[in-house]
Design a protein around this motif. Structure first.
Motif, PDB file in Angstrom:
ATOM      1  N   ASN A   1       0.926  -1.122   0.122  1.00  0.00           N
ATOM      2  CA  ASN A   1       0.192   0.041   0.120  1.00  0.00           C
ATOM      3  C   ASN A   1       0.743   1.210   0.124  1.00  0.00           C
ATOM      4  OD1 ASN A   1      -2.289  -1.778   0.042  1.00  0.00           O
ATOM      5  ND2 ASN A   1      -2.171  -1.704   2.051  1.00  0.00           N
ATOM      6  N   THR A   2       0.608   2.112   1.055  1.00  0.00           N
ATOM      7  CA  THR A   2       1.249   3.390   0.996  1.00  0.00           C
ATOM      8  C   THR A   2       2.455   3.480   2.073  1.00  0.00           C
ATOM      9  OG1 THR A   2       0.986   5.630   0.878  1.00  0.00           O
ATOM     10  CG2 THR A   2      -0.339   4.598   2.209  1.00  0.00           C
ATOM     11  N   ILE A   3       3.179   4.780   1.830  1.00  0.00           N
ATOM     12  CA  ILE A   3       4.184   4.862   2.722  1.00  0.00           C
ATOM     13  C   ILE A   3       4.407   6.355   2.269  1.00  0.00           C
ATOM     14  CG2 ILE A   3       6.140   4.121   1.551  1.00  0.00           C
ATOM     15  CD1 ILE A   3       7.086   3.231   4.512  1.00  0.00           C
ATOM     16  N   ALA A   4       4.927   7.315   3.111  1.00  0.00           N
ATOM     17  CA  ALA A   4       5.244   8.685   3.061  1.00  0.00           C
ATOM     18  C   ALA A   4       6.385   9.090   3.743  1.00  0.00           C
ATOM     19  CB  ALA A   4       3.823   9.633   3.391  1.00  0.00           C
TER      20      ALA A   4
ATOM     21  N   VAL B   1      20.028   9.169  -2.107  1.00  0.00           N
ATOM     22  CA  VAL B   1      20.246   8.465  -0.747  1.00  0.00           C
ATOM     23  C   VAL B   1      19.035   7.868  -0.155  1.00  0.00           C
ATOM     24  CG1 VAL B   1      20.668   8.974   1.778  1.00  0.00           C
ATOM     25  CG2 VAL B   1      22.284   9.949  -0.336  1.00  0.00           C
ATOM     26  N   PHE B   2      17.858   8.412  -0.358  1.00  0.00           N
ATOM     27  CA  PHE B   2      16.610   7.950  -0.037  1.00  0.00           C
ATOM     28  C   PHE B   2      16.158   6.614  -0.871  1.00  0.00           C
ATOM     29  CE2 PHE B   2      12.080   7.515  -1.450  1.00  0.00           C
ATOM     30  CZ  PHE B   2      11.415   7.283  -0.081  1.00  0.00           C
TER      31      PHE B   2
ATOM     32  N   PRO C   1      15.771  19.893   4.191  1.00  0.00           N
ATOM     33  CA  PRO C   1      16.749  20.563   3.289  1.00  0.00           C
ATOM     34  C   PRO C   1      18.105  20.045   3.707  1.00  0.00           C
ATOM     35  CG  PRO C   1      15.190  22.160   4.112  1.00  0.00           C
ATOM     36  CD  PRO C   1      14.969  20.869   5.075  1.00  0.00           C
ATOM     37  N   ASN C   2      18.351  19.377   5.025  1.00  0.00           N
ATOM     38  CA  ASN C   2      19.740  19.078   5.241  1.00  0.00           C
ATOM     39  C   ASN C   2      19.841  17.336   4.930  1.00  0.00           C
ATOM     40  OD1 ASN C   2      18.389  17.592   7.134  1.00  0.00           O
ATOM     41  ND2 ASN C   2      19.406  18.644   9.011  1.00  0.00           N
ATOM     42  N   GLY C   3      18.797  16.761   4.120  1.00  0.00           N
ATOM     43  CA  GLY C   3      18.933  15.417   3.916  1.00  0.00           C
ATOM     44  C   GLY C   3      18.340  14.415   4.886  1.00  0.00           C
ATOM     45  N   GLU C   4      17.919  14.915   6.203  1.00  0.00           N
ATOM     46  CA  GLU C   4      17.375  14.110   7.351  1.00  0.00           C
ATOM     47  C   GLU C   4      15.969  13.466   6.723  1.00  0.00           C
ATOM     48  OE1 GLU C   4      16.398  13.965  11.855  1.00  0.00           O
ATOM     49  OE2 GLU C   4      16.781  15.770  10.821  1.00  0.00           O
ATOM     50  N   ILE C   5      15.807  12.346   6.580  1.00  0.00           N
ATOM     51  CA  ILE C   5      14.571  11.581   6.065  1.00  0.00           C
ATOM     52  C   ILE C   5      13.566  11.284   7.488  1.00  0.00           C
ATOM     53  CG2 ILE C   5      13.557   9.589   5.025  1.00  0.00           C
ATOM     54  CD1 ILE C   5      16.340   9.272   3.649  1.00  0.00           C
TER      55      ILE C   5
END
Length: 148
Positions: free
Chosen positions: A7-10, A101-102, A15-19
């Motif tokens: 299904n879904t994930i979000a 990276v993500f 801006p610094n790359g932290e997910i």
């Protein structure tokens, strides 16, 4: 061991790359973490009132807030059954690096015990900056991950 995403994930990518994994909706994550986004809840409330919308709903106020945050460098990502919808400020090196990276982490280790099994799933990347000649790009997840 992680399991495949169903299904879904979000996500929000700072801006610094932290997910940041979004458990509910993107706007609810903003409301729950205003300090992270450096946004005033009062400003958000006024925006919802201006549009006569219910607090935290998925309407015009939410859209304006998402566009504002993306313009400030945030990246918004939502997985749908066939595609990842991605909003970025521009097709620049910073956004591309953060997405690479993500994608690599999503395919390898995943997030919150879930990873993406479909390496060929597309990222539908939409640059929300103004005056873009090419507002949408499609890129395969595995190809994006190879840039990491």
């Amino acid at each position: 061991m992680p399991s495949p995403i169903r299904n879904t994930i979000a996500f929000w990518i700072a801006p610094n790359g932290e997910i940041h994994l979004v458990k509910d909706t993107h706007i609810q994550y903003v409301i729950d973490h205003p300090e992270l986004f450096q946004i005033s809840l009062e400003k958000l409330r006024r925006r919802y009132e201006t549009h006569s919308e219910e607090w935290g709903s998925e309407g015009q106020a939410r859209g304006e807030t998402i566009r504002e945050l993306v313009a400030e460098g945030w990246i918004r990502i939502r997985r749908y059954p066939e595609v990842y919808s991605v909003n970025i400020p521009d097709f620049d090196g910073r956004s591309r690096k953060h997405l690479a990276v993500f994608a690599a982490k999503l395919l390898k280790d995943g997030f919150d015990g879930r990873y993406e099994r479909d390496r060929h799933m597309e990222l539908r990347i939409r640059a929300l900056g103004t005056g873009k000649a090419e507002p949408v790009r499609l890129m395969e997840l595995q190809r994006m991950a190879q840039e990491a």
